[in-house]
Write a protein that holds these residues in place. Structure first.
Motif, short mmCIF file in Angstrom:
data_model
loop_
_atom_site.label_atom_id
_atom_site.label_comp_id
_atom_site.label_asym_id
_atom_site.label_seq_id
_atom_site.Cartn_x
_atom_site.Cartn_y
_atom_site.Cartn_z
N TRP A 1 0.77 -1.06 0.00
CA TRP A 1 -0.01 -0.08 0.01
C TRP A 1 1.04 1.05 -0.09
O TRP A 1 0.74 2.21 -0.61
CB TRP A 1 -0.92 -0.01 1.22
N TRP A 2 1.93 1.47 0.83
CA TRP A 2 2.77 2.39 0.87
C TRP A 2 3.59 2.58 -0.48
O TRP A 2 3.63 3.57 -0.97
CB TRP A 2 3.87 2.22 2.15
N MET A 3 4.00 1.64 -0.96
CA MET A 3 4.79 1.73 -2.11
C MET A 3 3.88 2.05 -3.40
O MET A 3 4.27 3.21 -4.10
CB MET A 3 5.05 0.10 -2.65
N HIS A 4 2.67 1.86 -3.55
CA HIS A 4 1.62 2.30 -4.41
C HIS A 4 1.30 3.71 -4.39
O HIS A 4 1.40 4.68 -5.15
CB HIS A 4 0.34 1.45 -4.30
N THR A 5 0.93 4.08 -2.80
CA THR A 5 0.46 5.50 -2.65
C THR A 5 1.43 6.24 -2.96
O THR A 5 1.54 7.39 -3.40
CB THR A 5 0.00 5.46 -1.38
N SER A 6 2.91 6.00 -2.39
CA SER A 6 4.12 6.80 -2.81
C SER A 6 4.21 7.11 -4.02
O SER A 6 4.57 8.35 -4.62
CB SER A 6 5.23 6.32 -1.92
N ALA A 7 4.14 5.98 -4.92
CA ALA A 7 4.56 6.37 -6.22
C ALA A 7 3.47 7.01 -6.83
O ALA A 7 3.70 7.92 -7.71
CB ALA A 7 4.69 4.85 -7.00
N LEU B 1 1.64 9.63 -5.44
CA LEU B 1 1.78 11.02 -5.16
C LEU B 1 2.93 11.63 -6.07
O LEU B 1 3.07 12.92 -6.31
CB LEU B 1 2.00 11.00 -3.61
N ASN B 2 4.05 10.84 -6.24
CA ASN B 2 5.25 11.44 -6.89
C ASN B 2 4.94 11.75 -8.38
O ASN B 2 5.20 12.53 -9.05
CB ASN B 2 6.28 10.53 -6.76
N VAL B 3 4.26 10.95 -9.11
CA VAL B 3 3.84 10.94 -10.31
C VAL B 3 2.88 12.23 -10.49
O VAL B 3 2.76 12.91 -11.42
CB VAL B 3 3.29 9.79 -11.15
N PHE B 4 1.81 12.36 -9.48
CA PHE B 4 1.12 13.23 -9.46
C PHE B 4 1.85 14.65 -9.28
O PHE B 4 1.58 15.86 -10.01
CB PHE B 4 -0.05 13.40 -8.42
N LEU B 5 2.57 14.83 -8.52
CA LEU B 5 3.42 15.89 -8.15
C LEU B 5 4.72 16.41 -9.13
O LEU B 5 4.85 17.46 -9.47
CB LEU B 5 4.14 16.04 -6.83
N GLY B 6 5.10 15.36 -9.95
CA GLY B 6 5.95 15.58 -11.13
C GLY B 6 7.30 14.87 -10.87
O GLY B 6 7.93 15.04 -10.03
N VAL B 7 7.23 13.97 -11.85
CA VAL B 7 8.67 13.14 -12.03
C VAL B 7 9.08 13.16 -13.41
O VAL B 7 8.19 13.46 -14.41
CB VAL B 7 8.59 11.80 -11.45
N PRO B 8 10.40 12.91 -13.76
CA PRO B 8 10.56 12.68 -15.39
C PRO B 8 10.15 11.66 -15.99
O PRO B 8 9.60 11.73 -17.15
CB PRO B 8 12.09 12.63 -15.36
N MET C 1 12.59 16.38 -10.12
CA MET C 1 11.94 15.98 -9.05
C MET C 1 11.37 16.83 -8.05
O MET C 1 11.72 17.99 -8.05
CB MET C 1 13.47 15.52 -8.16
N ASN C 2 10.30 16.20 -7.46
CA ASN C 2 9.68 17.17 -6.61
C ASN C 2 9.92 17.20 -5.21
O ASN C 2 10.62 15.91 -4.71
CB ASN C 2 7.86 16.70 -6.72
N LEU C 3 9.49 17.98 -4.31
CA LEU C 3 9.92 17.78 -3.13
C LEU C 3 9.64 16.74 -2.38
O LEU C 3 10.11 16.48 -1.13
CB LEU C 3 9.13 19.17 -2.37
N PHE C 4 8.77 15.99 -2.58
CA PHE C 4 7.89 14.82 -1.82
C PHE C 4 8.83 13.65 -2.15
O PHE C 4 9.07 12.84 -1.31
CB PHE C 4 6.67 14.42 -2.22
N PHE C 5 9.64 13.80 -3.21
CA PHE C 5 10.66 12.56 -3.71
C PHE C 5 11.60 12.22 -2.55
O PHE C 5 11.48 11.05 -2.35
CB PHE C 5 11.08 12.76 -5.00
N PRO C 6 12.23 13.18 -2.26
CA PRO C 6 13.20 12.85 -1.13
C PRO C 6 12.83 12.32 0.17
O PRO C 6 13.27 11.56 0.56
CB PRO C 6 14.14 14.22 -1.13
N LEU C 7 11.72 12.80 0.44
CA LEU C 7 11.23 12.40 1.80
C LEU C 7 10.62 11.11 1.66
O LEU C 7 10.65 10.31 2.75
CB LEU C 7 9.81 13.29 2.21
#
Length: 384
Positions: A145-151, A153-160, A183-189
């Protein structure tokens, strides 16, 4: 070596096989979904039953079975979502001019029922295993669940790298909510949190006081977390590994066939332009660029289309040198010819029956999001 190698191998094989199977089933024709849903639902019921049975089993085999049950229960969630069975109240692309919290709420509406179903299943597994020593099925489900949710959020916020080509055709409206950027700010977190969890799980697996059950269980959970970290980095590094999955994705094969028709679409567009308007065809030098062609909705909304063309000029969809097309609105036909320097938009009355068509020329165009944006131009009460 086998003490840790076998759980890692088991995790990798089960994760990869289940992912390919889900991608394949979700990409089949909708008439097959009733059989696929029946099959995965039976597996889900068995997984829940298995989670309850294994909750009392602290043996090595109990760890493997509990892990498989948690992963199978999660597979049902993903399958039903990408088949479009349990999604959300919104099943249309994002408005091209929606930003901030409004864009987030629209995105949430595409998966609201899916997220509620995940919470219900997590609570169900928790209830089935409550107070029992083997909680591995529940923790496997939570890690996935964490893997999917985090991914997401990252594609929503912006990734290459969006990986949008893996989304089934009938769910392509989701691509309009993805953002291609640095890279978005949520990515490193998210990566840091996953790394901390992975290190903790590795420490527990390698503890000299751990039982065989704990070694296997923590190793499999650690392997999942490492996969999550790897998947996150693949969102931002210039490396395309979708070939691991893409051979089994039916919609991708269909899109490749569509791309083979671009030459014919160019020809059709030239005939329309030459017969209906004095707008010039693209110069020969432009034809060496990447090209993108699509049929927009049968009836477009004038205002949404105008805003989309303006955002294209601003570079929101990549380096598009020129985009030309003919579209039908609720009141008339429009012909447009837009580049960085000018925007010609004119009404016209076709002398013969024609179909809406859009062609873009440029480099590094975000063609998947561009298609989703044009789909979102459909006038209310119509479909593409």
């Amino acid at each position: 070596m086998l003490t840790y190698g076998l759980p890692i191998l088991f995790t990798l094989v089960l994760w990869w096989v289940s992912t390919v199977a889900i991608l394949y089933l979700d990409g089949l024709h909708k008439r097959t979904f009733v059989w696929s849903l029946t099959g995965v639902s039976l597996l889900m019921i068995l997984a829940l039953w298995g989670a309850k049975i294994t909750s009392l089993d602290m043996s090595l085999s109990g760890a493997y079975w509990a892990f498989a049950c948690g992963l199978t229960a999660w597979g049902w969630q993903i399958t039903t979502f990408y088949m479009g069975t349990i999604t959300g109240p919104r099943t249309t692309p994002c408005d091209p001019n929606t930003h901030g919290i409004a864009r987030f709420l629209q995105a949430l509406a595409t998966c609201l029922y899916h997220e509620l179903a995940i919470i219900i299943m997590a609570l169900g597994i928790m209830a089935l295993t409550l107070g029992q020593p083997n909680q591995l099925a529940l923790w496997t489900f939570i890690v996935l669940w964490w893997m999917h949710t985090s991914a997401k959020l990252n594609v929503f916020l912006g990734v290459p790298n969006l990986g949008a080509e893996l989304i089934p055709q009938h769910m392509r409206y989701l691509v309009s909510f993805m953002k291609r950027s640095g890279m978005n700010l949520f990515f490193p977190l998210s990566v840091t949190a996953s790394t901390i969890c992975a290190v903790h799980l590795v420490e527990r697996a390698m503890s000299p006081n751990s039982t065989d059950f704990e070694v296997a269980g923590y190793t499999m959970l650690a392997a999942l977390m490492v996969l999550a970290i790897l998947e996150h980095w693949l969102l931002v590094i210039p490396l395309n590994v979708n070939s691991l999955w893409v051979w089994g994705v039916k919609p991708v094969r269909e899109e490749n066939q569509v791309q083979s028709d671009i030459k014919d679409l160019h020809s059709a567009w030239r005939q329309v332009i030459s017969s209906e308007s004095d707008f010039p065809a693209p110069p020969a030098r432009e034809m060496v660029m990447d090209s993108w062609s699509a049929a927009p909705p049968s009836v477009c909304d004038d205002a949404i289309l105008s805003r989309l063309l303006e955002s294209i000029r601003a570079g929101a969809y990549g380096e598009i040198n020129t985009i030309k097309g003919v579209v039908k609105t609720t009141s008339h036909w429009l012909q447009f010819d837009v580049d960085h320097h000018r925007a010609k938009i004119a009404q016209f009355a076709p002398a013969q029956k024609i179909e809406p068509l859009v062609i873009a020329l440029g480099r590094r165009m975000d063609s998947v999001r561009l298609k989703a944006a044009f789909d979102a131009c459909a006038a209310v009460g119509t479909s593409s």
